[in-house]
Write an enzyme that holds these catalytic residues in place. Structure first.
Site, mmCIF file in Angstrom:
data_model
loop_
_atom_site.group_PDB
_atom_site.id
_atom_site.type_symbol
_atom_site.label_atom_id
_atom_site.label_comp_id
_atom_site.label_asym_id
_atom_site.label_seq_id
_atom_site.Cartn_x
_atom_site.Cartn_y
_atom_site.Cartn_z
ATOM 1 N N GLY B 148 -0.974 -7.791 3.532
ATOM 2 C CA GLY B 148 -0.508 -6.491 3.044
ATOM 3 C C GLY B 148 0.791 -6.791 1.990
ATOM 4 N N CYS B 149 0.877 -5.623 1.183
ATOM 5 C CA CYS B 149 2.030 -5.798 0.124
ATOM 6 C C CYS B 149 3.278 -5.823 0.659
ATOM 7 C CB CYS B 149 1.856 -4.646 -0.961
ATOM 8 S SG CYS B 149 1.932 -2.933 -0.206
ATOM 9 N N TYR B 150 3.719 -4.775 1.526
ATOM 10 C CA TYR B 150 5.073 -4.885 1.930
ATOM 11 C C TYR B 150 5.245 -6.343 2.862
ATOM 12 C CZ TYR B 150 5.686 0.201 1.063
ATOM 13 O OH TYR B 150 5.941 1.359 0.592
#
Lengths: 345, 345, 345, 345
Positions: B148-150
């Protein structure tokens, strides 16, 4: 109430003019400038065309003291220091929106601002004008140091926690996101539109000047020295608004509702603080207003309390708070001239 | 290399197409869609007019497996799960940009995503495709869960600290600011332009789904369970980019240069990580690129280490990282098709 | 192809570096600067960290001529003029992204730019590098004047209309909206983020310097003098992109499809012009690309033809077009290094 | 004055609430909604927390008529039409912010809005509430059609020109740029933040519904039919504000000062119109206000007059103008509750 303002070329000064235009008991009497003397306010600041008929006058402390009940200084650091004594001697109340009188200890000022403090006695006398925490002192003050924008948002989030003893003060981390107007009206590469848009910029940390202001504010409030905190500001691509995220390790076993109840109780006499029980804050809900929205939350997995705080940096973070200080100092309704809904959308 | 893509109506799918258009060794062979079958890609996505001559085809796992070496799924959670077995049986390498295979423990997935996991064995088999930390596993994988991005931005900041043992893992606080494209292409009130502009919005915390992904990523990397962390995401008014601020209490006596040196050494084989010794990061410097810029800093007053990390959420936080995984998996240069300077201004 | 660049502190220079990084046949050999000599390009321009290993060298026309096949000047007006003769004498092809060689009549230049033209013969010799209209001249040129951003967008919209004779040239009105990067990288109050955001600003009209450039471009193309046009630019709160709206009274009875067909035919050899039959243009569809999207429409009630044109001001409006000129001049594929999809979202 | 409002879930309704909060002579008595009956206004619209204590009530025309002096309808087209007769029969003044009563000829309404008009007599009776042009009719009206946002900005620019006879009415071209709030509060792909930001979007032309409204407004004002105009709107990446650019061929020999003088004289009784002699307008100078800034300019080379006009689409373009209509209709000061400086920065 006759009001004088020094420094309207910056955003805080302009915002004072905007807010005072609808204050029921205050009139702008004297607008002082070094560079625009003789020019019309409404020509220099087109947003006030048709609203103000004033002309810029010289920065003359005695003349201001004669004609005004209160003077706001919205000037770079070092300027208010030079005007303060003469204004106070002339009998006005001085509210400094800059940083000159925020530190009771001149050595702290000198260490962080790299500049000698020429009025150490006044620095000691000055009341730190975060009304929600120091309302009684503000009522009596003749010299009020209006808090910085980041410290305002951080201290309103931290004070109830610190007062409750529910957190370990050694674990406080403060992370902020600010609109670019907080950096002032002077163009620089970091604030150039094509650079700022579509950009989040970390800046000035560790070691931003608002760090000791937060620490001192909390120490004054608690009546004892607090440990150093970590404070990290960021510029986000908008003009107005600050969101501050505060976290600390919980030292007691409380539930989420306890937190909300405690904050609500803590601020029950403070009309500008709104405690959010359901939703998380966003800056747009306070844009243009003197409100501070606070959401205290429990991260039970990590045994940490998180408080999110939003203000408009130019209103509650600067000029609105300055007017709130004036209202409290002069016995007006605390909300006079400040009870507007926000700008949405 | 023949590439298949499922799900190009979202931003991650479009970004795959953008990046693959200049990949020297990969060709997009099959673009699958449920709703646009028969329509031209360039008509549905005008940015690709004149660039791609493809037509959307049905989501047919067997056909994709026959014609492709690798398939990317850029789909809402629950979809890749259903396609995975058939694709793998057909012999392709599957890189899932969604969240279906990020948790080796299906119970964690089910607890946070409120959905049954129908392929628990595949979840266990899947390699977590954060190349910088798990490069060797990626080289051997047939099923790669793209992070995921975070978590990407947080883990790249945390891993060197955790590896060094210089921080107290009980004190990790992660605060992120993301552009709105991270929320996907579906219009909702929270992402409506007049609501988002001039607004920073706190959302989804405590308890955002990327929290356990960060914890698991760090635990896998260290080979031992780490304590729960506090993670707080915010939406800022821009389209692309994430800035993540990580802090933790320092447990040893090190200097600022030690930190920079350690990070530089840690990532010396990782072309996409740039360690900044002087300036703090901003998201614009990585916009459109697969870079992650990291600035590790020592807050000596508060005995805390702060690491600031920036990525483009759609590139290193999604599609670029997926291509990086493909490159590593197939023995291509890790940077193939990804070595572009950013979009500035 | 060895490329030299003068002036990379501005946006056009940076964009040349960005685009040339992926050009298959050109290598940046020499980056000249007056103020940064000896500094690393990647340190001054962080977006190029890890991408370019170049060091700024002095502005030395002879050295550049020796080492380069082509030199791009991306400099304020007046600078290229001084370098041109020496560069040309050294045998390089010179492509000036500034305005020094856009006017064949030095008196027009002097009247609008308030500066003497010191190389009138070169001004006369220079080819106006709008490839779509002057491709044959570009192929033979040694000195190419790269068009301005507004004129590029306006002329591509106007040329097919003027060529067809379907409009009354006395009635041409051109209204443009530009992102702020068009104003360059130097901070000024008008481009200060808090002033620009949430703001559309009219500026510089009537009498903007791109007015005579549009008129001259059209006159050169038609081979006869056209009447004065009205041109009005506006700054909109974004970094990149220009949308230009052109209107003129229709003099013939045509249908909407005739217009689209005529434009499509007119640009059939021009890969970077995309004629839109269905939707109206937006700047995001061309962001980061060398495309110009055109939508010619008939307002039958008002008997007027309207053409909407969008470009990325830094690509087709500056550096991309300069590379397109280089490609055409040196017999490379016109699209070499420029065939990228746009940045969306 | 007791005020009723129908439709506060949209932006115009919210803006009515914002502006009326500080109106010295009007109180919001009744807030009607179909979907929120029983909910607190301050909970549905967080910006009004602490400001309004109202609860949404049903849309009951008779109850509203009983309790209110004036009702504002801020509803999609077709809704006000159904409520109007009953409200008027109940004796209230109705100010419709929607489009139902803007066309005296129901056939024009039906042709452009593709909907039958069920109250043609009321359409004929309604006064077009552009106070600056129709002040006397507004004073007598019981049904006021509040003008559209684009027509407001265009007509205030055009009326003085048309009145003077200095332009050829056959040559009028109107080009507008609007913030996205003009499209309302309903999320759609075209208004999704990642799509809108860094984007200028042409839309809806030729043939936008505000075209006949501009033509009719001008015709009513002149007392004779004007020829069709060309009108082209664009969405720019901001929330509030419209800039409209109007041009027409000059038919007489006048100087630039004549133009400014004529406009100043024309609007000398209109406090909300500010004629700019020196600078060109920008939307930020009017943000949050009921002002319209106008800059009439002569393009002497092209013998054309250009007028640039800016308003806040939600204030002068909607709710502020509606309150201005109420003020004029009820004999209050025209500026009551509307005399605020703008929001800058």
């Amino acid at each position: 109430m006759k009001v004088g303002i020094v420094g309207t070329s910056g955003y805080a000064g302009g915002e004072l003019l905007r807010l005072l235009a609808s204050h029921p008991q205050a009139t702008v009497e004297y607008v002082a400038s070094t560079s625009k003397v003789g020019e019309k306010v409404a020509e220099v600041l087109p947003a006030f065309q048709g609203v103000y008929d004033l002309v810029f006058e010289p920065v003359d402390a005695q003349a201001m003291a004669r004609r005004c009940d209160v003077v706001f200084t919205a000037t770079p650091h070092g300027v208010a220091m030079e005007l303060a004594q003469e204004l106070l001697d002339g009998g006005v109340v001085l509210i400094d929106i800059g940083s000159d009188f925020r530190f009771s200890d001149p050595q702290v000022y000198e260490a962080w601002y790299k500049q000698e403090h020429t009025r150490p006695q006044l620095a000691q006398e000055a009341v730190y004008g975060l009304v929600e925490l120091f309302r009684h002192q503000v009522k009596e003050a003749r010299l009020i140091a209006n808090p910085g924008c980041y410290p305002t948002s951080a201290l309103l989030a931290l004070a109830p926690l610190a007062a409750s003893g529910w957190i370990d003060l050694e674990t406080v981390v403060v992370t902020s996101m600010s609109g670019v107007s907080g950096a002032g009206a002077t163009p620089k590469p970091m604030y150039h539109f094509p650079h700022c848009v579509e950009n989040v910029q970390a800046y000035g940390y560790p070691g931003h000047r608002h760090t000791p202001e937060i620490e001192q504010g909390l120490s004054r409030f608690l009546g004892k020295e607090v440990p150093p905190i970590t404070f990290s500001p960021h510029l986000v691509p908008m003009s107005r608004g600050i969101l501050t995220h505060v976290s600390a390790r919980a030292t007691v076993d409380i539930g989420p509702q306890d937190l909300v109840n405690h904050f609500t109780e803590f601020y029950k006499e403070s009309p500008f603080v709104r405690v959010l029980a359901e939703r998380l804050p966003d800056t747009k809900s306070v844009a243009g207003t003197n409100f501070c929205d606070l959401a205290p939350r429990l991260d039970h997995r990590a045994r940490r309390i998180v408080v999110t705080s939003v203000i408009d940096n130019l209103v509650k973070g600067a000029s609105g708070q300055a007017i709130q200080n004036m209202n409290v100092r002069f016995g007006l309704a605390e909300t006079a001239g400040l009870w507007h809904p926000g700008f949405t959308p």
